[in-house]
Scaffold this motif. Structure first.
Motif, PDB file in Angstrom:
ATOM      1  N   LEU A 193       0.821  -1.203   0.000  1.00  0.00           N
ATOM      2  CA  LEU A 193       0.000   0.000   0.000  1.00  0.00           C
ATOM      3  C   LEU A 193       0.860   1.260   0.000  1.00  0.00           C
ATOM      4  O   LEU A 193       0.576   2.220  -0.735  1.00  0.00           O
ATOM      5  CB  LEU A 193      -0.929   0.002   1.222  1.00  0.00           C
ATOM      6  N   GLU A 194       1.924   1.266   0.808  1.00  0.00           N
ATOM      7  CA  GLU A 194       2.782   2.445   0.888  1.00  0.00           C
ATOM      8  C   GLU A 194       3.506   2.700  -0.426  1.00  0.00           C
ATOM      9  O   GLU A 194       3.626   3.848  -0.876  1.00  0.00           O
ATOM     10  CB  GLU A 194       3.800   2.268   2.029  1.00  0.00           C
ATOM     11  N   THR A 195       3.975   1.636  -1.081  1.00  0.00           N
ATOM     12  CA  THR A 195       4.681   1.801  -2.355  1.00  0.00           C
ATOM     13  C   THR A 195       3.748   2.327  -3.442  1.00  0.00           C
ATOM     14  O   THR A 195       4.117   3.218  -4.220  1.00  0.00           O
ATOM     15  CB  THR A 195       5.298   0.459  -2.791  1.00  0.00           C
ATOM     16  N   VAL A 196       2.545   1.787  -3.495  1.00  0.00           N
ATOM     17  CA  VAL A 196       1.572   2.261  -4.496  1.00  0.00           C
ATOM     18  C   VAL A 196       1.223   3.720  -4.256  1.00  0.00           C
ATOM     19  O   VAL A 196       1.098   4.514  -5.209  1.00  0.00           O
ATOM     20  CB  VAL A 196       0.314   1.373  -4.461  1.00  0.00           C
ATOM     21  N   LYS A 197       1.081   4.126  -2.984  1.00  0.00           N
ATOM     22  CA  LYS A 197       0.782   5.522  -2.690  1.00  0.00           C
ATOM     23  C   LYS A 197       1.917   6.437  -3.149  1.00  0.00           C
ATOM     24  O   LYS A 197       1.670   7.532  -3.680  1.00  0.00           O
ATOM     25  CB  LYS A 197       0.553   5.694  -1.184  1.00  0.00           C
ATOM     26  N   GLN A 198       3.174   6.003  -2.972  1.00  0.00           N
ATOM     27  CA  GLN A 198       4.298   6.821  -3.412  1.00  0.00           C
ATOM     28  C   GLN A 198       4.334   6.942  -4.929  1.00  0.00           C
ATOM     29  O   GLN A 198       4.606   8.016  -5.471  1.00  0.00           O
ATOM     30  CB  GLN A 198       5.616   6.227  -2.904  1.00  0.00           C
ATOM     31  N   ILE A 199       4.050   5.843  -5.621  1.00  0.00           N
ATOM     32  CA  ILE A 199       4.024   5.896  -7.089  1.00  0.00           C
ATOM     33  C   ILE A 199       2.920   6.841  -7.563  1.00  0.00           C
ATOM     34  O   ILE A 199       3.129   7.669  -8.467  1.00  0.00           O
ATOM     35  CB  ILE A 199       3.831   4.489  -7.674  1.00  0.00           C
ATOM     36  N   GLU A 200       1.750   6.757  -6.948  1.00  0.00           N
ATOM     37  CA  GLU A 200       0.646   7.624  -7.354  1.00  0.00           C
ATOM     38  C   GLU A 200       0.944   9.091  -7.060  1.00  0.00           C
ATOM     39  O   GLU A 200       0.605   9.977  -7.857  1.00  0.00           O
ATOM     40  CB  GLU A 200      -0.640   7.194  -6.637  1.00  0.00           C
ATOM     41  N   SER A 201       1.583   9.366  -5.912  1.00  0.00           N
ATOM     42  CA  SER A 201       1.907  10.763  -5.592  1.00  0.00           C
ATOM     43  C   SER A 201       2.918  11.333  -6.585  1.00  0.00           C
ATOM     44  O   SER A 201       2.796  12.490  -7.014  1.00  0.00           O
ATOM     45  CB  SER A 201       2.462  10.852  -4.166  1.00  0.00           C
ATOM     46  N   GLN A 202       3.906  10.531  -6.990  1.00  0.00           N
ATOM     47  CA  GLN A 202       4.872  11.009  -7.973  1.00  0.00           C
ATOM     48  C   GLN A 202       4.227  11.171  -9.345  1.00  0.00           C
ATOM     49  O   GLN A 202       4.584  12.077 -10.108  1.00  0.00           O
ATOM     50  CB  GLN A 202       6.058  10.053  -8.052  1.00  0.00           C
TER      51      GLN A 202
END
Length: 437
Positions: free
Chosen positions: A417-426
């Protein structure tokens, strides 16, 4: 999630970060299969095959190393020394004023604490490497294996020192690879390596369940485990995303000719504020007495009691102790990681207040009350999730390497979940079109 990854690969700079992360993962997985000098690799494979998934006391550490611990490779200790060092430094920050002052200094203080974490990681790697080599030399690493005593054929002091140095260097390399991912890749490097280590054991564990099954050539057991895993993942995602939002309003302030404040926001208090830390703490604490009893000589009464009650994960005493320790450490970790008085003081300093609650001490008491109320369901949820493998062992006779264990699911879902959130924010930063198109 798949759409986010597809868009990320179409973005040139994000594609470079993702490919760099994948390259580091490949290097890490290769290192988990390179045996250290002084080990009889054939004897190790024989003992691993004879173990049949029963990893005994070393199951938790072996899971975090991606199966490299029992293979006695250069990355045998995996990320576990760094995790332990990070937890110790985080706890000492509350106790030692110097570390607490460093934490408040911002980036410079965080860099200093990170340096201390690296030093402590190397020290713990030397300690754990020495213990692993001593365990392998005595044959206790694989209890019951016919060739366990010949895993380390040369028991000279120079060979022992060489093996410990190789394991310590491997831990330092793993730590460096994790920091490379953090700096030049996607997500938190240490979390990504932990995710890969756990996920790497899933295929073999699932196939072992299929081979041991008796219904429809094992496919019914295989499908049942997959279904249970999907239900657990859905439950963990639901609870990990759950939070209590405390509304906060900021009064308007006039500074010169400009008006500041007047906004409304909230304080997100997660139901599972402690994450997977209580499960790791409880597992490690129950691991210590069983390890001491394993190396203790004689047949004393305390050793017999520990081997009977605390060395088997299916014993009622072990289950109750494990559950109570998880609940205790959940409250303990939340108490040291979230300070209601500090939050209330910061809100008061900047003109913030909770509607209906006076600023200052009443706000701190209200935050503490809400935090205690939501920590109870979070701690009980952690205890129940962590006991799923034990219930599978008791109820269905599953092997000890049941893949969808509570710790592994919590880590995999949390990191994912944390990795997907970082990808989406970038992606949002790079694809923002503005008001005027």
């Amino acid at each position: 999630m798949l759409t986010a990854f597809a868009r990320a690969f179409r973005t040139p700079d994000l594609r470079k970060k993702l490919l760099f992360t994948l390259a580091i993962i490949v290097v890490y997985r290769v290192g988990t299969h390179i045996p250290i000098p002084g080990v009889n690799y054939k004897a190790v494979q024989t003992c691993v095959n004879e173990a049949s998934g029963n990893q005994g006391l070393f199951g938790l550490v072996n899971m975090f190393s991606g199966g490299a611990l029992l293979q006695i490779t250069i990355f045998a200790l995996g990320i576990m020394p760094y995790i332990t060092a990070s937890i110790i430094l985080q706890l000492l920050t509350v106790v030692i004023p110097r570390l607490e002052a460093l934490k408040k200094e911002g980036q410079a203080g965080t860099t200093k604490i990170t340096q201390y974490t690296r030093y402590l990681t190397v020290a713990l790697a030397i300690l754990q490497g020495t213990g692993l080599v001593a365990t392998a030399r005595s044959g206790a690493l694989f209890s019951g294996c016919t060739v366990a005593s010949s895993i380390v054929p040369d028991q000279a002091i120079f060979t022992t020192i060489t093996m410990v140095i190789c394991m310590t260097a491997g831990t330092a390399v793993v730590m460096w690879l994790g920091e490379l991912i953090t700096d030049r890749g996607i997500g938190n490097g240490m979390s990504i390596l932990m995710f890969i280590s756990i996920a790497a054991t899933f295929p073999s564990a699932l196939w072992a369940i299929k081979k041991q099954g008796t219904l429809a050539d094992g496919w019914i057991e295989f499908g049942s485990v997959i279904a249970v895993g999907l239900v657990m993942v859905a439950l963990v995602v639901f609870v990990e995303q759950a939070q209590r939002r405390i509304p906060v309003q900021y009064a308007k302030r006039m500074i010169g000719r400009r008006s500041y404040g007047g906004t409304s926001t909230y304080i997100p208090l997660k139901v599972n504020q402690a994450g997977v830390i209580p499960v790791i703490f409880a597992s490690s604490l129950l691991y210590i007495p069983a390890l001491v009893a394993q190396f203790a000589g004689g047949n004393s009464s305390w050793k017999t009691w520990i081997e009977t009650n605390l060395s088997k994960g299916t014993h009622p005493v072990y289950i109750i102790s494990y559950f109570l320790l998880i609940v205790f450490f959940a409250f303990f970790y939340v108490a040291i990681s979230f300070n209601p008085e500090e939050v209330a003081d910061n809100m008061k300093k900047y003109g913030g207040f909770i509607p209906g609650i006076r600023a200052g001490r009443p706000t701190a008491e209200y935050l503490s009350y809400v935090l205690n109320r939501i920590t109870w369901p979070g701690s009980l949820y952690l205890g129940l999730i962590a006991l799923v493998p034990t219930m599978a062992l008791v109820g269905f006779g599953a092997s000890n390497n049941f893949p969808f264990g509570g710790t592994s699911i919590l880590i995999i879902v949390g990191v994912g979940l944390e990795t997907v959130k970082q990808i989406e924010s970038q992606l949002q930063q790079r694809n923002y079109e503005g008001f005027l198109r």
